[in-house]
Design a protein around this motif. Sequence first.
Motif, PDB file in Angstrom:
ATOM      1  N   ILE A 340     -11.189 -54.599  28.054  1.00 50.14           N
ATOM      2  CA  ILE A 340     -12.062 -54.099  29.124  1.00 50.14           C
ATOM      3  C   ILE A 340     -13.266 -53.431  28.454  1.00 50.14           C
ATOM      4  O   ILE A 340     -13.110 -52.454  27.716  1.00 50.14           O
ATOM      5  CB  ILE A 340     -11.332 -53.099  30.028  1.00 50.14           C
ATOM      6  N   VAL A 341     -14.454 -53.962  28.715  1.00 54.57           N
ATOM      7  CA  VAL A 341     -15.643 -53.512  27.998  1.00 54.57           C
ATOM      8  C   VAL A 341     -16.542 -52.728  28.954  1.00 54.57           C
ATOM      9  O   VAL A 341     -17.090 -53.276  29.917  1.00 54.57           O
ATOM     10  CB  VAL A 341     -16.415 -54.705  27.404  1.00 54.57           C
ATOM     11  N   LEU A 342     -16.640 -51.433  28.705  1.00 54.38           N
ATOM     12  CA  LEU A 342     -17.565 -50.571  29.428  1.00 54.38           C
ATOM     13  C   LEU A 342     -18.190 -49.615  28.417  1.00 54.38           C
ATOM     14  O   LEU A 342     -18.021 -49.796  27.214  1.00 54.38           O
ATOM     15  CB  LEU A 342     -16.860 -49.838  30.572  1.00 54.38           C
ATOM     16  N   ASN A 343     -18.921 -48.619  28.869  1.00 54.81           N
ATOM     17  CA  ASN A 343     -19.573 -47.758  27.883  1.00 54.81           C
ATOM     18  C   ASN A 343     -19.351 -46.282  28.145  1.00 54.81           C
ATOM     19  O   ASN A 343     -19.258 -45.840  29.296  1.00 54.81           O
ATOM     20  CB  ASN A 343     -21.077 -48.033  27.810  1.00 54.81           C
ATOM     21  N   ALA A 344     -19.246 -45.538  27.043  1.00 59.35           N
ATOM     22  CA  ALA A 344     -19.267 -44.077  27.119  1.00 59.35           C
ATOM     23  C   ALA A 344     -20.627 -43.650  27.640  1.00 59.35           C
ATOM     24  O   ALA A 344     -21.647 -44.282  27.354  1.00 59.35           O
ATOM     25  CB  ALA A 344     -19.011 -43.482  25.742  1.00 59.35           C
ATOM     26  N   ASN A 345     -20.663 -42.575  28.416  1.00 58.85           N
ATOM     27  CA  ASN A 345     -21.916 -42.171  29.047  1.00 58.85           C
ATOM     28  C   ASN A 345     -21.962 -40.661  29.217  1.00 58.85           C
ATOM     29  O   ASN A 345     -20.934 -40.026  29.474  1.00 58.85           O
ATOM     30  CB  ASN A 345     -22.051 -42.836  30.418  1.00 58.85           C
ATOM     31  N   THR A 346     -23.162 -40.113  29.098  1.00 59.66           N
ATOM     32  CA  THR A 346     -23.326 -38.700  29.404  1.00 59.66           C
ATOM     33  C   THR A 346     -23.142 -38.462  30.900  1.00 59.66           C
ATOM     34  O   THR A 346     -23.286 -39.384  31.717  1.00 59.66           O
ATOM     35  CB  THR A 346     -24.713 -38.202  28.992  1.00 59.66           C
ATOM     36  N   VAL A 347     -22.816 -37.242  31.246  1.00 59.19           N
ATOM     37  CA  VAL A 347     -22.632 -36.848  32.640  1.00 59.19           C
ATOM     38  C   VAL A 347     -23.440 -35.582  32.896  1.00 59.19           C
ATOM     39  O   VAL A 347     -23.816 -34.873  31.949  1.00 59.19           O
ATOM     40  CB  VAL A 347     -21.135 -36.599  32.952  1.00 59.19           C
ATOM     41  N   PRO A 348     -23.756 -35.290  34.147  1.00 59.44           N
ATOM     42  CA  PRO A 348     -24.498 -34.056  34.439  1.00 59.44           C
ATOM     43  C   PRO A 348     -23.792 -32.828  33.855  1.00 59.44           C
ATOM     44  O   PRO A 348     -22.580 -32.689  33.960  1.00 59.44           O
ATOM     45  CB  PRO A 348     -24.513 -34.013  35.973  1.00 59.44           C
ATOM     46  N   GLY A 349     -24.584 -31.969  33.232  1.00 61.68           N
ATOM     47  CA  GLY A 349     -24.010 -30.792  32.586  1.00 61.68           C
ATOM     48  C   GLY A 349     -23.318 -31.130  31.272  1.00 61.68           C
ATOM     49  O   GLY A 349     -22.425 -30.396  30.836  1.00 61.68           O
ATOM     50  N   GLU A 350     -23.735 -32.207  30.648  1.00 62.90           N
ATOM     51  CA  GLU A 350     -23.094 -32.681  29.413  1.00 62.90           C
ATOM     52  C   GLU A 350     -23.057 -31.582  28.345  1.00 62.90           C
ATOM     53  O   GLU A 350     -24.045 -30.888  28.112  1.00 62.90           O
ATOM     54  CB  GLU A 350     -23.854 -33.891  28.871  1.00 62.90           C
ATOM     55  N   THR A 351     -21.891 -31.444  27.708  1.00 58.44           N
ATOM     56  CA  THR A 351     -21.714 -30.447  26.660  1.00 58.44           C
ATOM     57  C   THR A 351     -21.460 -31.080  25.295  1.00 58.44           C
ATOM     58  O   THR A 351     -21.390 -30.363  24.302  1.00 58.44           O
ATOM     59  CB  THR A 351     -20.527 -29.525  27.006  1.00 58.44           C
ATOM     60  N   ARG A 352     -21.303 -32.395  25.282  1.00 63.71           N
ATOM     61  CA  ARG A 352     -21.053 -33.090  24.018  1.00 63.71           C
ATOM     62  C   ARG A 352     -22.279 -33.900  23.607  1.00 63.71           C
ATOM     63  O   ARG A 352     -23.238 -34.062  24.356  1.00 63.71           O
ATOM     64  CB  ARG A 352     -19.846 -34.020  24.152  1.00 63.71           C
ATOM     65  N   SER A 353     -22.196 -34.471  22.415  1.00 62.72           N
ATOM     66  CA  SER A 353     -23.263 -35.318  21.900  1.00 62.72           C
ATOM     67  C   SER A 353     -23.360 -36.597  22.716  1.00 62.72           C
ATOM     68  O   SER A 353     -22.342 -37.145  23.162  1.00 62.72           O
ATOM     69  CB  SER A 353     -22.968 -35.682  20.435  1.00 62.72           C
ATOM     70  N   PRO A 354     -24.580 -37.134  22.904  1.00 64.43           N
ATOM     71  CA  PRO A 354     -24.705 -38.416  23.600  1.00 64.43           C
ATOM     72  C   PRO A 354     -24.045 -39.569  22.855  1.00 64.43           C
ATOM     73  O   PRO A 354     -23.790 -40.624  23.438  1.00 64.43           O
ATOM     74  CB  PRO A 354     -26.225 -38.619  23.710  1.00 64.43           C
ATOM     75  N   PHE A 355     -23.752 -39.364  21.576  1.00 63.85           N
ATOM     76  CA  PHE A 355     -23.037 -40.388  20.810  1.00 63.85           C
ATOM     77  C   PHE A 355     -21.526 -40.328  21.045  1.00 63.85           C
ATOM     78  O   PHE A 355     -20.799 -41.256  20.703  1.00 63.85           O
ATOM     79  CB  PHE A 355     -23.342 -40.246  19.318  1.00 63.85           C
ATOM     80  N   ASP A 356     -21.060 -39.235  21.614  1.00 63.23           N
ATOM     81  CA  ASP A 356     -19.631 -39.080  21.914  1.00 63.23           C
ATOM     82  C   ASP A 356     -19.502 -38.223  23.170  1.00 63.23           C
ATOM     83  O   ASP A 356     -18.988 -37.111  23.130  1.00 63.23           O
ATOM     84  CB  ASP A 356     -18.922 -38.423  20.726  1.00 63.23           C
ATOM     85  N   PRO A 357     -19.976 -38.768  24.290  1.00 61.22           N
ATOM     86  CA  PRO A 357     -20.144 -37.952  25.498  1.00 61.22           C
ATOM     87  C   PRO A 357     -18.855 -37.760  26.285  1.00 61.22           C
ATOM     88  O   PRO A 357     -17.775 -38.216  25.889  1.00 61.22           O
ATOM     89  CB  PRO A 357     -21.164 -38.764  26.297  1.00 61.22           C
ATOM     90  N   SER A 358     -18.999 -37.139  27.440  1.00 62.19           N
ATOM     91  CA  SER A 358     -17.838 -36.723  28.239  1.00 62.19           C
ATOM     92  C   SER A 358     -17.482 -37.686  29.357  1.00 62.19           C
ATOM     93  O   SER A 358     -16.550 -37.421  30.117  1.00 62.19           O
ATOM     94  CB  SER A 358     -18.109 -35.341  28.854  1.00 62.19           C
ATOM     95  N   GLY A 359     -18.209 -38.791  29.472  1.00 63.84           N
ATOM     96  CA  GLY A 359     -17.957 -39.681  30.586  1.00 63.84           C
ATOM     97  C   GLY A 359     -17.903 -41.136  30.191  1.00 63.84           C
ATOM     98  O   GLY A 359     -18.158 -41.515  29.044  1.00 63.84           O
ATOM     99  N   ILE A 360     -17.554 -41.962  31.182  1.00 65.73           N
ATOM    100  CA  ILE A 360     -17.636 -43.404  31.035  1.00 65.73           C
ATOM    101  C   ILE A 360     -18.327 -43.965  32.273  1.00 65.73           C
ATOM    102  O   ILE A 360     -18.213 -43.425  33.372  1.00 65.73           O
ATOM    103  CB  ILE A 360     -16.252 -44.081  30.868  1.00 65.73           C
ATOM    104  N   ARG A 361     -19.057 -45.043  32.065  1.00 64.51           N
ATOM    105  CA  ARG A 361     -19.750 -45.728  33.155  1.00 64.51           C
ATOM    106  C   ARG A 361     -19.152 -47.121  33.287  1.00 64.51           C
ATOM    107  O   ARG A 361     -19.031 -47.853  32.294  1.00 64.51           O
ATOM    108  CB  ARG A 361     -21.245 -45.824  32.852  1.00 64.51           C
TER     109      ARG A 361
END
Length: 415
Positions: A340-361
């Motif tokens: 299953i191919v999707l991507n990691a994604n930043t989320v509002p109020g992100e606290t992590r790096s955009p290279f290893d964010p807190s969400g998935i899209r």
Amino acid sequence: MNYETVRDTNPTIADTLQEERTRQNESLSMIASENHVSEAVMEAQSSELTNKYAEGYPGARYYGGCEFADEVEELAIEYAKELWDADHVNVQPHSGSQANMSVYLAVLEPGDTILSLDLNHGGHLSHGHPANFAGQIYDVEQYEVNPETGYIDYDELHETAEHVEPDIIVSGYSAYPREVEFERVQAAADAVGAYHLADIAHITGLVAAGVHRSPVGIADFVTGSTHKTIRAGRGGIVMCDEEHADAVDSAVFPGTQGGPAMHNVAGKAVGFGEALEPAFEAYAERTVSNAKALGDRLQEHGLSLVSGGTDNHLVLVDLRPSHPNTTGKDVEEALEAAGIVLNANTVPGETRSPFDPSGIRAGTPGLTTRGFEEDACREVADLIGEVVDAPDDEAVVSATRDRVDDLTDSYPLYT
């Protein structure tokens, strides 16, 4: 397609192309900005038009031998005007980002101010990120979604516009799961004398099919990608009224690029023609209903969706409430191993790096092209939920891979 002619010349490339075909056939593409074009679109994009330089526009080229290039581009324009009810269309941009660049070049001066949505809140690099040309040439101010609701606060956007007095306001997003109220953005632009650019890169197909409101006739400029929900040849498009037509055309060529990629324009023409068929509206409607079914089932697994759901083709999952120690990249990698191919994604109020964010899209355009309906999307949501719960469990990942194989066999892509 077996790539035998390529194989005669370069077996390594042929093997790699075949492996990519196999990868797409045997995995589920849920990257919201991707889709699967028809074999007719792929055939058009590999046509002899790849050999042809056609700088300029139909009837006014800088090279001879363009009569058939003219016919193809004129058809692409005609189909696009009908799809989006646009006065003027330029189908030459190589990408959505270059389409945006051409609008900026047409009406802005270096140092002018762009007001756009922050990247961590669902915006796009070409809307003014400092790593992108837009953020390097123009001053950029940004608005955000409401952190509590996940929705754009249009009143706050209006207030921000009055405070920063931008020269252009950008609406349209890369990770916003709700319908965009273009009229309210236009009202903010009118209040401060700014232009309004609506970037519908993700929702071109949904707008064309009438399942998402259209900014055409509201915003000064509408840009988009032509290979996402519209499933046409890869590239970009600009739409505007006749008042801005000459400025836009000059900004595309020679302002931001040389000769158009005429083979891609041919792919756009074929894909736009397909989108004019009645079946496309059903496809777009199913893309949205599939996304809603996917999102609802993910919430049943305890996952938190930004804004609590979706109105379009994508869902944005914030992992922090339910899985605070799991990052989007952890999930992306585990799911890819499971097919299953999707991507990691930043989320509002992100606290992590955009290279290893807190969400998935996750998006449903590709699944819907394969023929998935709501029940199949719920099953995919079950698989995602199980992997999110145990991304390091090889047994779970392996079992998910087996179930993905069953789904791809049931919904074949390219034969």
